[in-house]
Design a protein around this motif. Sequence first.
Motif, short mmCIF file in Angstrom:
data_model
loop_
_atom_site.label_atom_id
_atom_site.label_comp_id
_atom_site.label_asym_id
_atom_site.label_seq_id
_atom_site.Cartn_x
_atom_site.Cartn_y
_atom_site.Cartn_z
N ARG A 1 53.41 54.36 26.93
CA ARG A 1 53.63 52.93 27.16
C ARG A 1 54.11 52.69 28.59
NH1 ARG A 1 58.72 52.36 28.06
NH2 ARG A 1 59.21 50.19 28.40
N ALA A 2 53.69 51.58 29.15
CA ALA A 2 54.22 51.17 30.46
C ALA A 2 54.47 49.67 30.41
CB ALA A 2 53.23 51.52 31.57
N PRO A 3 55.62 49.25 30.96
CA PRO A 3 56.03 47.84 30.84
C PRO A 3 55.51 46.95 31.96
CG PRO A 3 57.79 49.10 31.86
CD PRO A 3 56.66 50.08 31.59
N GLY A 4 55.42 45.65 31.68
CA GLY A 4 55.24 44.65 32.73
C GLY A 4 56.57 44.45 33.46
N ARG A 5 56.59 43.47 34.35
CA ARG A 5 57.83 43.24 35.10
C ARG A 5 57.98 41.76 35.46
NH1 ARG A 5 55.76 40.56 38.08
NH2 ARG A 5 54.34 40.95 39.82
N VAL A 6 59.21 41.39 35.73
CA VAL A 6 59.43 40.16 36.49
C VAL A 6 60.00 40.61 37.83
CG1 VAL A 6 59.84 38.53 34.61
CG2 VAL A 6 61.74 39.91 35.47
N ASN A 7 59.86 39.77 38.81
CA ASN A 7 60.51 40.06 40.07
C ASN A 7 61.62 39.03 40.26
OD1 ASN A 7 61.13 41.12 42.54
ND2 ASN A 7 59.43 40.11 43.63
N LEU A 8 62.86 39.52 40.37
CA LEU A 8 63.98 38.58 40.47
C LEU A 8 64.01 37.91 41.83
CD1 LEU A 8 66.83 40.55 38.67
CD2 LEU A 8 65.28 38.82 37.77
N ILE A 9 63.67 38.67 42.85
CA ILE A 9 63.59 38.09 44.20
C ILE A 9 62.91 39.11 45.11
CG2 ILE A 9 65.88 38.91 45.02
CD1 ILE A 9 66.15 35.94 46.19
N GLY A 10 62.29 38.61 46.20
CA GLY A 10 61.57 39.48 47.13
C GLY A 10 60.08 39.38 46.84
N GLU A 11 59.50 38.20 47.11
CA GLU A 11 58.10 37.96 46.75
C GLU A 11 57.22 38.00 47.99
OE1 GLU A 11 56.89 38.58 43.68
OE2 GLU A 11 58.15 36.96 42.93
N HIS A 12 56.09 38.68 47.86
CA HIS A 12 55.13 38.86 48.96
C HIS A 12 55.78 39.60 50.13
CE1 HIS A 12 51.64 36.73 47.33
NE2 HIS A 12 52.53 35.99 46.70
N THR A 13 56.74 40.43 49.81
CA THR A 13 57.37 41.26 50.82
C THR A 13 56.90 42.71 50.71
OG1 THR A 13 59.21 41.41 49.29
CG2 THR A 13 59.49 39.94 51.17
N ASP A 14 56.40 43.11 49.53
CA ASP A 14 56.14 44.55 49.34
C ASP A 14 55.06 45.07 50.29
OD1 ASP A 14 54.02 43.38 47.87
OD2 ASP A 14 54.23 44.73 46.15
N TYR A 15 54.01 44.27 50.53
CA TYR A 15 52.97 44.73 51.45
C TYR A 15 53.32 44.45 52.91
CZ TYR A 15 51.54 39.84 50.75
OH TYR A 15 51.51 38.47 50.64
N ASN A 16 54.54 44.03 53.13
CA ASN A 16 55.05 43.87 54.50
C ASN A 16 56.18 44.86 54.77
OD1 ASN A 16 53.57 41.59 55.76
ND2 ASN A 16 54.26 40.51 53.92
N ASP A 17 56.16 46.01 54.10
CA ASP A 17 57.20 47.03 54.28
C ASP A 17 58.57 46.53 53.86
OD1 ASP A 17 55.56 48.95 55.30
OD2 ASP A 17 56.06 48.58 57.41
N GLY A 18 58.61 45.51 53.03
CA GLY A 18 59.87 44.82 52.79
C GLY A 18 60.61 45.24 51.53
N LEU A 19 61.48 44.33 51.06
CA LEU A 19 62.39 44.61 49.96
C LEU A 19 62.04 43.76 48.75
CD1 LEU A 19 65.51 44.42 52.25
CD2 LEU A 19 64.49 46.51 51.33
N VAL A 20 62.18 44.34 47.57
CA VAL A 20 61.89 43.62 46.33
C VAL A 20 62.95 43.97 45.29
CG1 VAL A 20 59.39 43.53 46.71
CG2 VAL A 20 60.36 45.48 45.49
N MET A 21 63.05 43.13 44.26
CA MET A 21 64.01 43.41 43.19
C MET A 21 63.44 43.08 41.82
SD MET A 21 67.91 42.26 42.65
CE MET A 21 68.34 42.10 44.34
N PRO A 22 62.50 43.88 41.35
CA PRO A 22 61.93 43.63 40.02
C PRO A 22 62.79 44.22 38.90
CG PRO A 22 60.85 45.51 40.99
CD PRO A 22 61.87 45.03 42.00
N ALA A 23 62.48 43.80 37.69
CA ALA A 23 63.03 44.44 36.48
C ALA A 23 61.88 44.52 35.48
CB ALA A 23 64.17 43.60 35.91
N ALA A 24 61.78 45.64 34.78
CA ALA A 24 60.75 45.75 33.75
C ALA A 24 61.13 44.87 32.57
CB ALA A 24 60.60 47.20 33.30
N ILE A 25 60.13 44.42 31.82
CA ILE A 25 60.38 43.51 30.69
C ILE A 25 60.01 44.16 29.36
CG2 ILE A 25 60.23 41.37 32.01
CD1 ILE A 25 57.31 41.15 31.26
N ASP A 26 60.38 43.47 28.30
CA ASP A 26 60.17 44.03 26.95
C ASP A 26 58.72 43.94 26.48
OD1 ASP A 26 62.87 44.60 26.70
OD2 ASP A 26 63.34 42.62 25.88
N PHE A 27 57.81 43.62 27.38
CA PHE A 27 56.39 43.56 27.02
C PHE A 27 55.70 44.73 27.70
CE2 PHE A 27 58.12 39.30 27.00
CZ PHE A 27 57.67 38.80 25.79
#
Length: 345
Positions: free
Chosen positions: A7-33
Motif C-alpha cells: 500500500r502507498a498513501p496519498g498526501r496533502v501538502n500543508l504548505i510549500g506549493e510549486h516549490t519542489d521543482y524549484n529546489d525548494g521546501l515543502v511540508m506534506p503529510a500522508a493521508i488515510d487514503f
Amino acid sequence: MTGRTFRAPGRVNLIGEHTDYNDGLVMPAAIDFATYVDVSARADRRLAVHSENYSETVEFDLDDPEPRARGHWSDYVLGVAKMLDANGADLRIRSDVPMGAGLSSSAALEVAVALALLRSDMDRTALAKLCQRAENEFVGVRCGIMDQFSACHARAGNALMLDCRTLEHRFVPLPAGVTLVIANTMVRHSLAAGEYNRRRAECEEGSAHFGRSLRDVTIAELEREGRGLSDLVYRRCRHVISENARVIAAAAALEGGDLLNFGELMYQSHRSLRDDFEVSCAELDTLVEIAAAVPGVVGSRMTGGGFGGCTISLVRDEHVDAFRAAAGRVSAVYVSGAAEGASEL
Ligand code: GLA
C-alpha cells in the motif's frame, strides 16, 4: 491468487506549493487514503494489470522495445515497470485516493506498484526518485519529488518537512487538538496538466534570469535584480521565493506550538497561489473563504497542483462538525489523520 500486497498513501501538502521543482521546501503529510496492489509472479514476460476502480484489465509485453504512454491509467504502472526492468507479474490494484483531486493518487499508484515489482530491496529515497522519473519521462508530467517522497517516507502523526534540493528531511509532529480536513471541490479544470508544465517553464525563465535556482534568490534580490522580467514571470518568482520563506516560518510555528501563525501562513500561501502563481480557481477560493469564516479553523489553502482539486484546512477538533456543515454545502469533506508511508500489508 497467492501473493503479497503493498500500500502507498496519498498526501496533502500543508504548505510549500510549486516549490519542489524549484529546489525548494515543502511540508506534506500522508493521508488515510491509499492505493493497494496485490502482486503474484508470472513465469513469462507479461505484466497483467487489473484495476478494480476502472473494472479493467490491461496486459503488456515487457519485452516491447518501444512501450508508449497512451493517456491511460496504466501508463503509471508501465512507466514504473520499465524503470525497474520488472519481471512478469499479475497485479490487482484498488485505491480509495480520490483521483484527479490533487491528493497525489498518481504517486500512490507509482509507489505501490514499484514496491510490488521490486526484485530486491531498494532504499526509499531511490524508490521515490525512480517513481518521479517514471512520471517525468514516461507519463510526461514534469512533477517534482514531493508526492513520491511523501508516499515513501511519511510518518504517522507527522508532517514531513522536506528540502527538495538535498532531500534532507525532518518530521514535525502535528499538535494535539487539531485535525486535517480536506474539502474536495470535485472539479478538475482541463488545463491542469498543460498549465503545470507551463508554470515550470516560467520558473525556469525566472531562474535563468538570476543565473541560479529560485531557492537561492531572496525577495530583496528579486526587487533589486528582477526589473528585466516580465510582470508575469516576476510574480511567479515572487510566489516561489515567498513560499519557501513561509515553509521555514511554518515549521518553526508548528514546532513552537504557534498555531495562529501557522494558520496565517496557510492563508498567505493561498493568496500567493491565487494572485501571483495563478493556479487557484473560483471553487477553491470559495472554499478557503468559507473556511476562514468558521470559528476554530486555524488556516486553509488549496493543496497540490491547483486548477481544482482540494483545500486543506487545519481545524480545531471541536469545530470539525461546524466546518463539515459549512464546506459540505459545496464540496466533499474528508477528515484524515497524518498517515504512515508505504508498507507491505
Ligand atoms: C503536483 C506535483 C508535485 C508538486 C505539486 C505542487 O502535486 O506532482 O510535484 O509540484 O503539484 O506543489
